[in-house]
Design an enzyme around this catalytic site. Sequence first.
Site, mmCIF file in Angstrom:
data_model
loop_
_atom_site.group_PDB
_atom_site.id
_atom_site.type_symbol
_atom_site.label_atom_id
_atom_site.label_comp_id
_atom_site.label_asym_id
_atom_site.label_seq_id
_atom_site.Cartn_x
_atom_site.Cartn_y
_atom_site.Cartn_z
ATOM 1 N N TYR A 111 0.824 -1.172 -0.055
ATOM 2 C CA TYR A 111 0.022 -0.053 -0.161
ATOM 3 C C TYR A 111 0.995 1.296 0.064
ATOM 4 C CZ TYR A 111 -5.039 -0.780 0.082
ATOM 5 O OH TYR A 111 -6.248 -0.950 -0.206
ATOM 6 N N THR A 168 -3.235 6.350 -21.900
ATOM 7 C CA THR A 168 -3.126 5.144 -21.455
ATOM 8 C C THR A 168 -1.680 4.518 -21.697
ATOM 9 O OG1 THR A 168 -3.952 4.025 -23.692
ATOM 10 C CG2 THR A 168 -5.719 4.037 -21.801
#
Length: 432
Positions: free
Chosen positions: A56, A228
């Site tokens: 995380y 992208t």
Amino acid sequence: MNNFFTANISDADPLISAAIDDEVRRQADGLELIASENFVSEAVLQAMGTAFTNKYAEGYPGKRYYGGCEFADVVEQAAIDRAKQIFGCEHANVQPHSGAQANMAVLLTALEHGDQILGMNLSHGGHLTHGHPLNFSGINYKVADYGVDKESEQIDYDELQRIAEESRPKLLICGASAYPRTIDFARIGEIARSVGAKIMADIAHIAGLVAVGLHPSPIPHCEFVTTTTHKTLRGPRGGLSMCKEEFAKDLDRSVFPGVQGGPLVHVIAAKAVAFGEALQPGFKTYQQQVLANAKALAQTLADGGLRIVSGGTDNHLMLVDVYMDGKGITGKAAEKALDEVHITVNKNTIPFDTQKPFVASGVRLGTPALTTRGMKEADMKIVGEMIASIIREPESEEVRAKVRKDVAELTAKFPMYPNRYKSGQTEAISAS
Ligand code: DSN
């Protein structure tokens, strides 16, 4: 050692392992012509399949909400620095999980709920996130749209100016998913400034070309640029949002915590590797070949009796009218017939299409993936002739058998992922 940390996927999960092997084999043994797809390097694949997936790292390098982020900081900072170097942008956020989220973050930054936007119509080549009624962009904002001229099938900039003056958008969205021509970002910039709008250029399709100067860059003309990372840019599946420095803090806040939680650090690592590749001189050579291949493929298809929308291509893709007012077959039928001979394309509406989107009059073809395999203009001629022959005689078993054989011969000459698959083997090597 605990088996949990050592077992190979082929032992741990035979079902998924076999599906991975099958997918490697499908990609290697077929001709991939979906314009938005590409093949990443082995190095990019390796970066993605790493222990960074365990981490995380909410926040940004040096300012995280979790401990233990020192190595996450290394990869994210490298990805940011390389993206800035590639595109010459003032600020880059490499965390968007996808192009849609890259765009969502910009809209959240530039607009208030209910504001007016102006984007390219999906059926003329635009994208869902540019204002489609079923997308967040169409649900949360007022939408006006622009498209292409009926004759030239190219963007009608005078009409865009007129619509901009009429609709007075706060954000003008340019860029496209199925537009084969050069986009005049300078002109769009003038139009936006004349009505006091900001601009977001979504360069998802052409990012690789922009990166090496083979398509004009939107960066000097636009407050926001998104892309992208997995199309012509040839990185992992993901997004990237860029902006002028004055919007940097707001954009970062829009990505996290605005639209996302924890970043996918393993994907950011892979983005960094791909961006490093895009900075190598060979990347320009690759993009030049993508363009040369697209021109060769479009010409072969036209010679084979198919209609190329707008009469040609300036970039990596072409829209092919396979229906031709009932003289040919629908895009849906063409996609299926080509699939059956291991040629992968997608059906696509053409401007002013009379068919529904799920049927469509066209197919969209692109050369990034086959160019990555090493194919050149002569190979595109072979591929184009195969496609034209299938569309001319979609029901002929004889034609299908011949094309299947030709596809197998051609793909065998351009092997990919040799550590994961050896061409010609009946069993793929496990993608461990
Ligand atoms: N789905 C992508 C494409 O195929 O162009 C756009 O998001």
